[in-house]
Motif scaffolding. Structure first.
Motif, PDB file in Angstrom:
ATOM      1  N   ALA A  34       7.750  38.661  11.360  1.00  0.00           N
ATOM      2  CA  ALA A  34       8.905  38.956  12.205  1.00  0.00           C
ATOM      3  C   ALA A  34       9.984  39.674  11.411  1.00  0.00           C
ATOM      4  N   LYS A  35      10.747  40.495  12.112  1.00  0.00           N
ATOM      5  CA  LYS A  35      11.849  41.211  11.478  1.00  0.00           C
ATOM      6  C   LYS A  35      13.164  40.449  11.625  1.00  0.00           C
ATOM      7  N   ASN A  36      13.201  39.504  12.568  1.00  0.00           N
ATOM      8  CA  ASN A  36      14.413  38.725  12.814  1.00  0.00           C
ATOM      9  C   ASN A  36      14.113  37.240  12.719  1.00  0.00           C
ATOM     10  N   LEU A  37      15.098  36.490  12.279  1.00  0.00           N
ATOM     11  CA  LEU A  37      14.961  35.046  12.144  1.00  0.00           C
ATOM     12  C   LEU A  37      15.453  34.371  13.421  1.00  0.00           C
ATOM     13  N   LEU A  38      14.596  33.574  14.033  1.00  0.00           N
ATOM     14  CA  LEU A  38      14.980  32.798  15.202  1.00  0.00           C
ATOM     15  C   LEU A  38      15.653  31.504  14.762  1.00  0.00           C
ATOM     16  N   HIS A  39      16.517  30.975  15.608  1.00  0.00           N
ATOM     17  CA  HIS A  39      17.169  29.692  15.319  1.00  0.00           C
ATOM     18  C   HIS A  39      16.163  28.580  15.608  1.00  0.00           C
ATOM     19  N   VAL A  40      15.687  27.923  14.545  1.00  0.00           N
ATOM     20  CA  VAL A  40      14.679  26.880  14.668  1.00  0.00           C
ATOM     21  C   VAL A  40      15.046  25.718  13.752  1.00  0.00           C
ATOM     22  N   ASP A  41      15.129  24.514  14.278  1.00  0.00           N
ATOM     23  CA  ASP A  41      15.348  23.296  13.486  1.00  0.00           C
ATOM     24  C   ASP A  41      16.488  23.461  12.481  1.00  0.00           C
ATOM     25  N   GLY A  42      17.577  24.049  12.907  1.00  0.00           N
ATOM     26  CA  GLY A  42      18.741  24.220  12.035  1.00  0.00           C
ATOM     27  C   GLY A  42      18.688  25.439  11.132  1.00  0.00           C
ATOM     28  N   VAL A  43      17.559  26.138  11.102  1.00  0.00           N
ATOM     29  CA  VAL A  43      17.447  27.361  10.314  1.00  0.00           C
ATOM     30  C   VAL A  43      17.969  28.503  11.176  1.00  0.00           C
ATOM     31  N   ALA A  44      18.922  29.251  10.664  1.00  0.00           N
ATOM     32  CA  ALA A  44      19.513  30.350  11.435  1.00  0.00           C
ATOM     33  C   ALA A  44      20.001  31.428  10.483  1.00  0.00           C
ATOM     34  N   ARG A  45      20.308  32.572  11.045  1.00  0.00           N
ATOM     35  CA  ARG A  45      20.881  33.656  10.244  1.00  0.00           C
ATOM     36  C   ARG A  45      22.355  33.350  10.040  1.00  0.00           C
ATOM     37  N   ASP A  46      22.639  32.572   9.023  1.00  0.00           N
ATOM     38  CA  ASP A  46      24.016  32.230   8.699  1.00  0.00           C
ATOM     39  C   ASP A  46      24.318  32.728   7.290  1.00  0.00           C
ATOM     40  N   GLU A  47      25.451  32.367   6.766  1.00  0.00           N
ATOM     41  CA  GLU A  47      25.848  32.857   5.442  1.00  0.00           C
ATOM     42  C   GLU A  47      24.888  32.393   4.348  1.00  0.00           C
ATOM     43  N   LEU A  48      24.369  31.158   4.453  1.00  0.00           N
ATOM     44  CA  LEU A  48      23.415  30.655   3.458  1.00  0.00           C
ATOM     45  C   LEU A  48      22.152  31.514   3.461  1.00  0.00           C
ATOM     46  N   ASP A  49      21.629  31.822   4.646  1.00  0.00           N
ATOM     47  CA  ASP A  49      20.438  32.662   4.747  1.00  0.00           C
ATOM     48  C   ASP A  49      20.713  34.043   4.157  1.00  0.00           C
ATOM     49  N   ARG A  50      21.851  34.633   4.524  1.00  0.00           N
ATOM     50  CA  ARG A  50      22.184  35.971   4.000  1.00  0.00           C
ATOM     51  C   ARG A  50      22.327  35.955   2.481  1.00  0.00           C
ATOM     52  N   GLU A  51      22.901  34.891   1.927  1.00  0.00           N
ATOM     53  CA  GLU A  51      23.059  34.785   0.475  1.00  0.00           C
ATOM     54  C   GLU A  51      21.700  34.667  -0.206  1.00  0.00           C
ATOM     55  N   GLN A  52      20.790  33.873   0.382  1.00  0.00           N
ATOM     56  CA  GLN A  52      19.454  33.744  -0.202  1.00  0.00           C
ATOM     57  C   GLN A  52      18.716  35.078  -0.154  1.00  0.00           C
ATOM     58  N   VAL A  53      18.841  35.808   0.956  1.00  0.00           N
ATOM     59  CA  VAL A  53      18.191  37.116   1.062  1.00  0.00           C
ATOM     60  C   VAL A  53      18.764  38.067   0.016  1.00  0.00           C
ATOM     61  N   ARG A  54      20.095  38.055  -0.166  1.00  0.00           N
ATOM     62  CA  ARG A  54      20.713  38.931  -1.180  1.00  0.00           C
ATOM     63  C   ARG A  54      20.238  38.583  -2.589  1.00  0.00           C
ATOM     64  N   SER A  55      19.863  37.322  -2.823  1.00  0.00           N
ATOM     65  CA  SER A  55      19.434  36.906  -4.162  1.00  0.00           C
ATOM     66  C   SER A  55      18.047  37.452  -4.520  1.00  0.00           C
ATOM     67  N   LEU A  56      17.288  37.902  -3.514  1.00  0.00           N
ATOM     68  CA  LEU A  56      15.982  38.486  -3.796  1.00  0.00           C
ATOM     69  C   LEU A  56      16.177  39.837  -4.455  1.00  0.00           C
ATOM     70  N   GLN A  57      15.628  40.008  -5.624  1.00  0.00           N
ATOM     71  CA  GLN A  57      15.861  41.223  -6.391  1.00  0.00           C
ATOM     72  C   GLN A  57      14.727  42.236  -6.323  1.00  0.00           C
ATOM     73  N   ARG A  58      13.480  41.743  -6.324  1.00  0.00           N
ATOM     74  CA  ARG A  58      12.351  42.675  -6.415  1.00  0.00           C
ATOM     75  C   ARG A  58      11.323  42.385  -5.333  1.00  0.00           C
ATOM     76  N   SER A  59      10.458  43.346  -5.118  1.00  0.00           N
ATOM     77  CA  SER A  59       9.381  43.200  -4.152  1.00  0.00           C
ATOM     78  C   SER A  59       8.543  41.970  -4.451  1.00  0.00           C
ATOM     79  N   GLY A  60       8.220  41.229  -3.419  1.00  0.00           N
ATOM     80  CA  GLY A  60       7.357  40.069  -3.576  1.00  0.00           C
ATOM     81  C   GLY A  60       8.069  38.759  -3.801  1.00  0.00           C
TER      82      GLY A  60
END
Length: 129
Positions: A34-60
């Motif tokens: 999926a290209k978008n994150l659905l709100h499931v069991d408290g998991v949502a596109r919030d600031e924590l999710d965006r911060e974790q995504v930004r922390s990814l540096q390289r492919s894989g």
């Protein structure tokens, strides 16, 4: 043989997305991409999710998505498909495949952000279909 679905597997509000349905109907291993994150069991596109995504540096690089219940949602991970990608892919188990295998297969199929099997069946802009 494995099916890649432009949608979700276990990472779905009802816990059983399109990748699960298709996998059960065909009895083939199936992976939700999926290209978008659905709100499931408290998991949502919030600031924590965006911060974790930004922390990814390289492919894989990946990280698991854990619900508010403490349950890892089918071992769902976020995959940055290639270097310099600003948007992640959300890979989830559909049917008869482990998350580790799902992530490896999706990564192996990515020349661009969207895995090639999904990219090649999507209609191009301006073309019928």
């Amino acid at each position: 043989q494995v099916l890649l679905v432009d949608g979700n597997g276990l990472l779905h509000p009802r816990g059983f997305g399109t990748a699960c349905h298709l996998g059960v109907l065909t009895d083939l291993p199936c992976i939700g991409v999926a290209k978008n994150l659905l709100h499931v069991d408290g998991v949502a596109r919030d600031e924590l999710d965006r911060e974790q995504v930004r922390s990814l540096q390289r492919s894989g690089e990946t990280f698991p998505l854990t619900g508010a219940s403490g349950k890892v949602l089918g071992m769902v991970s976020v995959l940055r498909s290639y270097n310099n990608s600003s948007k992640p892919l959300y890979v989830s188990v559909g049917h008869r495949v482990s998350l580790g295998t799902a992530v490896r297969l999706v990564r192996a199929c990515c020349r661009f952000r969207i895995p090639e099997p999904i990219r090649q069946v999507r209609p191009r802009q301006g073309l019928p279909g």
